[in-house]
Design an enzyme around this catalytic site. Structure first.
Site, PDB file in Angstrom:
ATOM      1  N   SER A   1      -3.561   7.453  -2.964  1.00 55.74           N
ATOM      2  CA  SER A   1      -4.881   6.826  -2.883  1.00 55.74           C
ATOM      3  C   SER A   1      -5.881   7.696  -2.156  1.00 55.74           C
ATOM      4  O   SER A   1      -7.067   7.429  -2.230  1.00 55.74           O
ATOM      5  CB  SER A   1      -4.803   5.437  -2.237  1.00 55.74           C
ATOM      6  OG  SER A   1      -3.732   5.319  -1.381  1.00 55.74           O
TER       7      SER A   1
ATOM      8  N   ASN B   1     -12.583   3.475  -4.043  1.00 53.30           N
ATOM      9  CA  ASN B   1     -12.554   3.481  -2.579  1.00 53.30           C
ATOM     10  C   ASN B   1     -13.795   4.156  -2.001  1.00 53.30           C
ATOM     11  O   ASN B   1     -14.273   3.778  -0.938  1.00 53.30           O
ATOM     12  CB  ASN B   1     -11.276   4.146  -2.065  1.00 53.30           C
ATOM     13  CG  ASN B   1     -10.076   3.227  -2.263  1.00 53.30           C
ATOM     14  OD1 ASN B   1     -10.248   2.011  -2.447  1.00 53.30           O
ATOM     15  ND2 ASN B   1      -8.886   3.774  -2.267  1.00 53.30           N
TER      16      ASN B   1
HETATM   17  P1  NAD Z   1       5.743   2.147   0.515  1.00 56.18           P
HETATM   18  O1  NAD Z   1       5.882   2.625   1.889  1.00 56.18           O
HETATM   19  O2  NAD Z   1       5.885   0.716   0.222  1.00 56.18           O
HETATM   20  O3  NAD Z   1       6.814   2.909  -0.413  1.00 56.18           O
HETATM   21  C1  NAD Z   1       7.051   4.273  -0.359  1.00 56.18           C
HETATM   22  C2  NAD Z   1       8.491   4.531  -0.799  1.00 56.18           C
HETATM   23  O4  NAD Z   1       8.689   5.920  -0.939  1.00 56.18           O
HETATM   24  C3  NAD Z   1       9.523   4.019   0.189  1.00 56.18           C
HETATM   25  O5  NAD Z   1      10.408   3.144  -0.472  1.00 56.18           O
HETATM   26  C4  NAD Z   1      10.241   5.275   0.652  1.00 56.18           C
HETATM   27  O6  NAD Z   1      11.612   5.063   0.894  1.00 56.18           O
HETATM   28  C5  NAD Z   1      10.009   6.194  -0.531  1.00 56.18           C
HETATM   29  N1  NAD Z   1      10.129   7.608  -0.215  1.00 56.18           N
HETATM   30  C6  NAD Z   1       9.697   8.258   0.886  1.00 56.18           C
HETATM   31  N2  NAD Z   1       9.981   9.564   0.772  1.00 56.18           N
HETATM   32  C7  NAD Z   1      10.587   9.742  -0.402  1.00 56.18           C
HETATM   33  C8  NAD Z   1      11.111  10.874  -1.090  1.00 56.18           C
HETATM   34  N3  NAD Z   1      11.067  12.074  -0.554  1.00 56.18           N
HETATM   35  N4  NAD Z   1      11.676  10.678  -2.311  1.00 56.18           N
HETATM   36  C9  NAD Z   1      11.730   9.450  -2.843  1.00 56.18           C
HETATM   37  N5  NAD Z   1      11.259   8.356  -2.224  1.00 56.18           N
HETATM   38  C10 NAD Z   1      10.689   8.500  -1.035  1.00 56.18           C
HETATM   39  O7  NAD Z   1       4.365   2.727  -0.004  1.00 56.18           O
HETATM   40  P2  NAD Z   1       3.397   2.155  -1.143  1.00 56.18           P
HETATM   41  O8  NAD Z   1       2.460   1.205  -0.548  1.00 56.18           O
HETATM   42  O9  NAD Z   1       4.233   1.744  -2.314  1.00 56.18           O
HETATM   43  O10 NAD Z   1       2.560   3.474  -1.505  1.00 56.18           O
HETATM   44  C11 NAD Z   1       3.065   4.493  -2.321  1.00 56.18           C
HETATM   45  C12 NAD Z   1       1.930   5.378  -2.776  1.00 56.18           C
HETATM   46  O11 NAD Z   1       0.979   4.598  -3.482  1.00 56.18           O
HETATM   47  C13 NAD Z   1       1.159   6.039  -1.651  1.00 56.18           C
HETATM   48  O12 NAD Z   1       0.764   7.308  -2.068  1.00 56.18           O
HETATM   49  C14 NAD Z   1      -0.041   5.131  -1.458  1.00 56.18           C
HETATM   50  O13 NAD Z   1      -1.153   5.810  -0.919  1.00 56.18           O
HETATM   51  C15 NAD Z   1      -0.307   4.745  -2.889  1.00 56.18           C
HETATM   52  N6  NAD Z   1      -1.048   3.480  -3.047  1.00 56.18           N
HETATM   53  C16 NAD Z   1      -0.757   2.423  -2.242  1.00 56.18           C
HETATM   54  C17 NAD Z   1      -1.471   1.251  -2.421  1.00 56.18           C
HETATM   55  C18 NAD Z   1      -1.165   0.043  -1.560  1.00 56.18           C
HETATM   56  O14 NAD Z   1      -2.030  -0.835  -1.456  1.00 56.18           O
HETATM   57  N7  NAD Z   1       0.013  -0.064  -0.996  1.00 56.18           N
HETATM   58  C19 NAD Z   1      -2.457   1.152  -3.406  1.00 56.18           C
HETATM   59  C20 NAD Z   1      -2.708   2.261  -4.230  1.00 56.18           C
HETATM   60  C21 NAD Z   1      -1.985   3.431  -4.034  1.00 56.18           C
END
Ligand code: NAD
Length: 714
Positions: free
Chosen positions: A433, A504
């Protein structure tokens, strides 16, 4: 040369005629003026015939009966005088009503979408048959365009199914499936697609034998018997429900309720006349024009390949890899599986993978109708989900989406490792994001095959997706990402790489300004009220608590580092993070929460917490607060256009409506700005210009106003 007809007339049996709608060159049938004229011409020939037992009306298109009136014509009609709109409504009513007056049985044989004007047409028939096709739906979405049905729908519906059922469908604008339609009396039977015409013939024969259709016709021509208790009850419950749904911003549902409550007890002719008057009153209103714009914003996406000028055939995506099974990874996986795209989901943590998989299963097995898990769905869709701990299993994927933690180094490592596994031609995407796509792509071997696919949270609910084009991303990659996101039911907009991408970046000035207002002594309640009266689904302060103050600070950093000239960084948010006031998730932020998900309540402790940050006490009018919140967003949108971050003003509006809930009844930020005279916009900004660049008109805005131009090239 005459153009090919949209309606064919054939004889199914010597005494049964069939009118088949099949508008040439279109995937959908619509009831344009020319199609209505053809229908009228056919009825001129058929209606006088006394040798016919019945007429069947059907469609020649798969999964599509008729998608309603032709909305492009509606746009052309927006400026018509009220008398003309009234007359067009009366003409439509008279034409369709002929279906209820023919000397033979009329049956609508409906497979696929039947909405709006189409539902009115079939309501005037003696009988309606629907198919058990999943695509078949029936409804009156007119209120979603700020209108009411105007070809007799509000008159005929209560007579066919009772006032309560008619009100429910017409005032909600929602569609129902075949099963619900038969249960609520809208149709006579549900049959298999290949049984549609034989079943229609059977209905005609039965009706000819029993004469029942004549008795029904007589009944449906009569006013309904007034039942004061039912009417009183309906009036109270329906109007309360409508008020709650529309928050007073959408007048059409209440207009439909009041009209139908009155006209159900009148004769058909008078009721039709009143319907035409009400339609004319709503047609062409600013809300109607704005809602039509929202319809066309979505329609435009259907045709947009994401690339201007060149024709590129996107790759078909059949197998997707998702890395990271957190909130977003699980949501993205479920969105794919629901649309029959197979998914390989992986995560570095076993525990997270198991949790993510559970979330996917819960979502794919959820049955909306029963509001419970449906084992059959899980069995049907489950095999499309493959869980893995190794990136080696991504080798057969056409597309891999990275959704791991928001950390540049970890993302780069993950992307480089998986790139090695992919076949040439497969594309790679990140759901980041905040991190620039160009930076993420720098270390890749094939940066042209890499882009951002930014889903919004919760993926299940949010239709918008930003497809981010990095500096090296190729056109075919963008085209494939756009086609793929549409394939899984999303609305993509293509955004050039830049801080905060589109949504954003535009949300930040608005959110940030709410903090500034607080620090100027404006109350939380005043800010929330101004945003909600403008039409936002929730105020910016509540949104902070929902997103989480820590997340907001983190995401905001990208923006204020990029645009320090127009961002004021208040110490309030970091202090809240330090104090553990993170919002809903910690039970208190700006509001306090009894249970994590409850509605926020006024928090006197926050008032105290805020005091040291209040620089001065200002009194602002509600209009000034509204201007303070939305003008910085508008000015930022003009910068986005100046920089070519998106290809069109329409992308800005689509992004804001579907990304942050900008009020649809305003048509979008730039559509709304076009309704305000340029001079007025400049005057609104003037008192705030001393606050800095964030309130000073941009070059683009000044040039547009000087040249009398609008954001929309209408
Ligand atoms: P989250 O913390 O819920 O999930 C991240 C996952 O990645 C975890 O399960 C973790 O174990 C895994 N992980 C970490 N390192 C890893 C690796 N090396 N290999 C494989 N898996 C690995 O995070 P999220 O909220 O799902 O966000 C994920 C992405 O999406 C981020 O880049 C975030 O900026 C983006 N995003 C989030 C939102 C939101 O509102 N949560 C919205 C849009 C985009």
């Amino acid at each position: 040369m005459t153009s090919s007809p949209a309606i064919r007339c054939t004889m199914l049996e010597p005494d049964i005629a069939v009118l088949t709608l099949d508008v040439p060159g279109k995937s959908a049938n619509t009831l344009s003026s020319s199609v209505l004229q053809e229908l009228s011409d056919h009825l001129d020939v058929l209606q006088p015939r006394d040798d016919l037992a019945g007429l069947i009306i059907t469609s020649g298109k798969p999964d599509m009966f008729i998608a309603g009136a032709d909305l492009r014509e509606f746009v052309a009609f927006l400026g018509l005088p009220k008398e003309k709109t009234h007359e067009l409504s009366r003409d439509g009513q008279r034409l369709l009503r002929r279906l209820s007056l023919c000397p033979f049985v009329t049956v609508a044989a409906i497979d696929g979408i039947c909405v709006g004007g189409a539902s009115e047409l079939v309501s005037w028939c003696d009988r309606r048959l629907l198919t058990n096709n999943d695509k078949t739906q029936f409804g009156f979405p007119e209120v979603k365009l700020g209108l009411i049905p105007g070809w007799g729908g509000t008159v005929r519906a209560p007579r066919l199914v009772g006032l309560s059922n008619a009100l429910e469908l017409i005032t909600s604008g929602d569609s129902i499936d075949s099963e619900t339609a038969v249960l609520t009396g809208w149709c006579d039977d549900v049959v298999a697609v290949d049984q549609l015409l034989p079943a229609a013939v059977r209905l005609i024969r039965d009706d000819q034998r029993t004469g029942k259709y004549l008795a029904d016709r007589k009944r449906w021509e009569q006013p309904l018997e007034p039942n004061e208790t039912e009417l009183g009850f309906l009036g109270v419950t329906a109007s309360a429900w409508i008020r709650q749904q529309t928050k007073g911003h959408y007048p059409a549902p209440m207009a439909a309720l009041e009209l139908m409550a009155e006209t159900a007890m009148l004769d058909v002719e008078t009721a039709c006349e009143k319907e035409a008057s009400q339609l004319a009153a709503l047609f062409g209103s600013p809300i109607n024009a704005a809602l039509l714009n929202v319809f066309f914003l979505q329609d435009r996406v259907k045709k947009d390949t994401g690339i201007d000028g060149t024709e590129i055939v996107p790759q078909r995506v059949e197998s997707v890899g998702v890395i990271g099974a957190g909130i977003m990874g699980a949501g993205i996986s479920a969105a794919n599986v629901k649309r029959d795209v197979s998914v390989t989901l992986s995560d570095a943590s076993r525990e997270s993978l198991a949790k993510g998989a559970q979330q996917v299963f819960e979502e794919i097995s959820y049955n909306k109708k029963t509001q419970a898990a449906d084992v059959r769905r899980a069995i049907e869709k489950g095999p499309l989900l493959n869980l893995s701990h190794s990136e080696h299993e991504f080798s057969s994927c056409n597309l891999v989406i990275e959704a791991v933690v928001e950390n540049l180094e970890i993302k780069q490592q993950v992307l480089q490792a998986v790139e090695k596994q992919l076949e040439p031609g497969a594309i790679l995407a990140s759901n980041t994001s905040t991190i620039p796509i160009t930076t993420l792509g720098e270390q890749l071997q094939r940066p042209a095959d890499f882009c951002g696919i930014h889903f919004f949270n919760p993926v299940r609910k949010m239709q918008l997706v930003e497809v981010i084009r990095g500096k090296q991303t190729s056109d075919p990659t963008v085209a494939t990402a756009v086609a793929y996101t549409k394939q899984i039911g999303k609305l993509p907009i293509v955004v050039n790489d830049g801080p905060g991408f589109l949504v954003n970046r535009l949300l930040f000035p608005y959110m940030n300004e709410s903090i500034e207002l607080l620090c100027e002594g404006v109350t939380v309640a005043e800010i929330e009220r101004a945003a909600k009266s403008f039409g936002m689904p929730m105020g910016p302060i509540t949104l902070y608590d929902v997103v989480g103050i820590d997340t907001a600070v983190y995401a905001g950093r990208t923006i204020y580092e990029a645009f320090p000239d127009r961002c004021v960084v208040s110490p309030l948010l970091p202090a809240m993070v330090k104090a553990g006031r993170l919002g809903q998730k910690t039970g208190h932020g700006f509001f306090k929460y009894q249970k994590k998900k409850n509605r926020g309540q006024h928090d006197p402790e926050f008032e105290e917490f805020l005091q040291p940050f209040v620089r001065k006490k200002k009194t602002l009018t509600p209009e000034q607060i509204t201007a303070r919140l939305f003008m910085p967003m508008l000015l930022e949108a003009t910068r986005v256009l100046e920089e070519g971050i998106v290809r069109s003003a329409r992308d800005v509006d689509l992004g804001l409506i579907f990304g942050i809930g900008f009020p649809p009844f305003k048509g979008g930020l730039l559509f709304w700005a076009d309704t305000i005279p340029g001079k007025e916009l400049l005057e609104t900004l003037k008192p705030f210009e001393s606050l800095g660049k964030r309130y000073q008109p941009t070059e683009l805005l000044k040039d547009m106003i000087a040249g009398g131009q609008a954001f929309y090239d209408r």
